[in-house]
Design a protein around this motif. Structure first.
Motif, PDB file in Angstrom:
ATOM      1  N   LYS A  19       0.846  -1.192   0.000  1.00 17.72           N
ATOM      2  CA  LYS A  19       0.000   0.000   0.000  1.00 17.72           C
ATOM      3  C   LYS A  19       0.877   1.236   0.000  1.00 17.72           C
ATOM      4  CE  LYS A  19      -4.296  -1.608   1.741  1.00 17.72           C
ATOM      5  NZ  LYS A  19      -5.468  -1.298   2.494  1.00 17.72           N
ATOM      6  N   ASP A  21       0.178   5.278   0.185  1.00 14.77           N
ATOM      7  CA  ASP A  21      -0.918   6.177   0.523  1.00 14.77           C
ATOM      8  C   ASP A  21      -2.155   5.299   0.725  1.00 14.77           C
ATOM      9  OD1 ASP A  21       0.718   8.443   0.477  1.00 14.77           O
ATOM     10  OD2 ASP A  21       0.474   8.637  -1.690  1.00 14.77           O
ATOM     11  N   SER A  22      -3.217   5.522  -0.002  1.00 10.09           N
ATOM     12  CA  SER A  22      -4.413   4.698   0.187  1.00 10.09           C
ATOM     13  C   SER A  22      -4.616   3.713  -0.957  1.00 10.09           C
ATOM     14  CB  SER A  22      -5.644   5.595   0.312  1.00 10.09           C
ATOM     15  OG  SER A  22      -5.802   6.360  -0.866  1.00 10.09           O
ATOM     16  N   GLU A  23      -3.643   3.599  -1.859  1.00 11.27           N
ATOM     17  CA  GLU A  23      -3.764   2.699  -3.002  1.00 11.27           C
ATOM     18  C   GLU A  23      -2.944   1.432  -2.790  1.00 11.27           C
ATOM     19  OE1 GLU A  23      -3.695   4.346  -6.995  1.00 11.27           O
ATOM     20  OE2 GLU A  23      -3.460   6.318  -6.067  1.00 11.27           O
ATOM     21  N   GLU A  24      -3.452   0.343  -3.345  1.00  8.72           N
ATOM     22  CA  GLU A  24      -2.765  -0.934  -3.258  1.00  8.72           C
ATOM     23  C   GLU A  24      -2.146  -1.272  -4.617  1.00  8.72           C
ATOM     24  OE1 GLU A  24      -3.539  -5.384  -1.469  1.00  8.72           O
ATOM     25  OE2 GLU A  24      -5.240  -4.119  -1.892  1.00  8.72           O
ATOM     26  N   ARG A  63       8.345  -0.141  -2.668  1.00  8.32           N
ATOM     27  CA  ARG A  63       7.784   1.213  -2.521  1.00  8.32           C
ATOM     28  C   ARG A  63       8.727   2.253  -3.122  1.00  8.32           C
ATOM     29  NH1 ARG A  63       6.592   0.613   2.221  1.00  8.32           N
ATOM     30  NH2 ARG A  63       4.368   0.336   1.981  1.00  8.32           N
TER      31      ARG A  63
END
Length: 82
Positions: A19, A21-24, A63
């Motif tokens: 993940k 931020d709020s995205e996978e 990441r």
């Protein structure tokens, strides 16, 4: 366990999600990286266990590659683990 002893689907590596931020996002722990982790453990370890034991490092590498603009899917290779 060597990569050649794994089922055919696992020979490409191990897919995992991270993940940001709020995205996978989906990423691949390449077969050469997985082999590196399995050899480093010194014991008979399943691929998922090798990932779990090194999850923080692998996720951080994936990441960073994403943030650096690497193409998708993000691929973590053995050279990234050095």
């Amino acid at each position: 366990m060597t990569i050649s002893a794994l089922p055919m689907a696992a020979r490409a590596g191990l897919w995992f999600s991270i993940k940001i931020d709020s995205e996978e996002f989906v990423a691949l722990l390449a077969a050469d990286a997985l082999e590196h982790l399995l050899e480093r453990s010194g014991a008979a370890v399943e691929p998922r266990s090798a990932y779990k034991r090194n999850r923080k490092v692998i996720d951080a590498l994936a990441r960073q590659k994403f943030l650096d603009g690497c193409p998708r899917p993000i691929k973590v290779e053995a050279s990234d683990l050095n």
